[in-house]
Design a protein around this motif. Structure first.
Motif, PDB file in Angstrom:
ATOM      1  N   UNK A  14      42.448  20.098  35.040  1.00 33.99           N
ATOM      2  CA  UNK A  14      42.700  20.756  33.760  1.00 33.99           C
ATOM      3  C   UNK A  14      41.537  21.659  33.383  1.00 33.99           C
ATOM      4  N   UNK A  15      40.329  21.177  33.579  1.00 37.58           N
ATOM      5  CA  UNK A  15      39.141  21.983  33.268  1.00 37.58           C
ATOM      6  C   UNK A  15      39.074  23.224  34.152  1.00 37.58           C
ATOM      7  N   UNK A  16      39.392  23.064  35.419  1.00 38.97           N
ATOM      8  CA  UNK A  16      39.383  24.214  36.333  1.00 38.97           C
ATOM      9  C   UNK A  16      40.442  25.235  35.927  1.00 38.97           C
ATOM     10  N   UNK A  17      41.629  24.759  35.560  1.00 36.26           N
ATOM     11  CA  UNK A  17      42.699  25.675  35.144  1.00 36.26           C
ATOM     12  C   UNK A  17      42.314  26.420  33.867  1.00 36.26           C
ATOM     13  N   UNK A  18      41.765  25.714  32.896  1.00 39.70           N
ATOM     14  CA  UNK A  18      41.348  26.352  31.647  1.00 39.70           C
ATOM     15  C   UNK A  18      40.206  27.341  31.889  1.00 39.70           C
ATOM     16  N   UNK A  19      39.302  26.982  32.777  1.00 36.47           N
ATOM     17  CA  UNK A  19      38.211  27.895  33.112  1.00 36.47           C
ATOM     18  C   UNK A  19      38.730  29.161  33.773  1.00 36.47           C
ATOM     19  N   UNK A  20      39.723  29.019  34.652  1.00 35.22           N
ATOM     20  CA  UNK A  20      40.327  30.190  35.312  1.00 35.22           C
ATOM     21  C   UNK A  20      41.059  31.073  34.309  1.00 35.22           C
ATOM     22  N   UNK A  21      41.749  30.455  33.351  1.00 39.51           N
ATOM     23  CA  UNK A  21      42.458  31.233  32.336  1.00 39.51           C
ATOM     24  C   UNK A  21      41.464  31.997  31.459  1.00 39.51           C
ATOM     25  N   UNK A  22      40.391  31.322  31.035  1.00 40.56           N
ATOM     26  CA  UNK A  22      39.371  31.994  30.217  1.00 40.56           C
ATOM     27  C   UNK A  22      38.719  33.136  30.994  1.00 40.56           C
ATOM     28  N   UNK A  23      38.417  32.899  32.246  1.00 38.04           N
ATOM     29  CA  UNK A  23      37.826  33.941  33.085  1.00 38.04           C
ATOM     30  C   UNK A  23      38.795  35.107  33.288  1.00 38.04           C
ATOM     31  N   UNK A  24      40.066  34.813  33.490  1.00 38.56           N
ATOM     32  CA  UNK A  24      41.081  35.850  33.644  1.00 38.56           C
ATOM     33  C   UNK A  24      41.174  36.709  32.377  1.00 38.56           C
ATOM     34  N   UNK A  25      41.139  36.071  31.210  1.00 40.22           N
ATOM     35  CA  UNK A  25      41.171  36.820  29.951  1.00 40.22           C
ATOM     36  C   UNK A  25      39.976  37.760  29.835  1.00 40.22           C
ATOM     37  N   UNK A  26      38.791  37.259  30.165  1.00 42.76           N
ATOM     38  CA  UNK A  26      37.588  38.073  30.050  1.00 42.76           C
ATOM     39  C   UNK A  26      37.588  39.223  31.055  1.00 42.76           C
ATOM     40  N   UNK A  27      38.005  38.957  32.265  1.00 39.01           N
ATOM     41  CA  UNK A  27      38.065  40.015  33.277  1.00 39.01           C
ATOM     42  C   UNK A  27      39.092  41.072  32.868  1.00 39.01           C
ATOM     43  N   UNK A  28      40.232  40.641  32.360  1.00 41.99           N
ATOM     44  CA  UNK A  28      41.255  41.595  31.909  1.00 41.99           C
ATOM     45  C   UNK A  28      40.726  42.440  30.748  1.00 41.99           C
ATOM     46  N   UNK A  29      39.960  41.841  29.843  1.00 40.72           N
ATOM     47  CA  UNK A  29      39.371  42.590  28.738  1.00 40.72           C
ATOM     48  C   UNK A  29      38.373  43.629  29.212  1.00 40.72           C
TER      49      UNK A  29
END
Length: 156
Positions: A14-29
């Motif tokens: 769960x932590x890895x998935x949430x970290x990937x989602x947060x990273x994806x949001x930041x990279x997309x921004x």
């Protein structure tokens, strides 16, 4: 109470998935912001001047371009429509190479270009705080995103 290895694996997943989602949001921004910001940040050697808005459509505004340096004057250039662009308004711009599209420069243009990153920071703060339970980092991320959006609103 001792946790089973499968429960720990679920928590790590769960932590890895949430970290990937947060990273994806930041990279997309960053990627979304960089499309316009690169012309402001790396403006050396580009055509600089002033645009006077003569009309706005649904998505873009048009007007003549008056060069500030040895650039070529253009009778019609376009820029992205935003709340800060009104008919008759004049503002400094830089021309995207090989096009008739201009990007607003100066502090207002710089902040406006990075607005998608501000939104991404706010969204990532929710994931970091709620999903990863890193409240200090989440508050810092959220405050940075909100500060960028407020600064953009004030500057425009």
């Amino acid at each position: 109470m001792k946790r089973s290895s499968s429960h720990r694996a679920l928590l790590y997943g769960r932590s890895a998935a949430m970290g990937c989602i947060a990273l994806l949001l930041l990279v997309a921004g960053v990627v979304s912001s960089w499309d316009s910001a690169q012309h402001i940040v790396l403006a050396k050697g580009r055509e600089h001047g002033t645009m006077t808005v003569t009309g706005c459509g649904a998505d873009v505004c048009t007007g003549p371009f008056a060069p500030a340096d040895g650039a070529t004057a253009r009778s019609r250039v376009t820029t992205e429509k935003s709340v800060a662009v009104r008919k008759g308004g004049r503002f400094p711009v830089v021309v995207k190479p090989g096009t008739d599209v201009v990007v607003r420069t100066g502090l207002p243009g710089f902040l406006h270009a990075w607005t998608p990153l501000g939104g991404a920071l706010l969204l990532a703060a929710l994931i970091i705080g709620g999903g990863l339970r890193l409240t200090r980092i989440a508050w810092s991320t959220g405050i940075a995103g909100a500060a960028l959006l407020v600064a953009t609103f004030i500057a425009l």
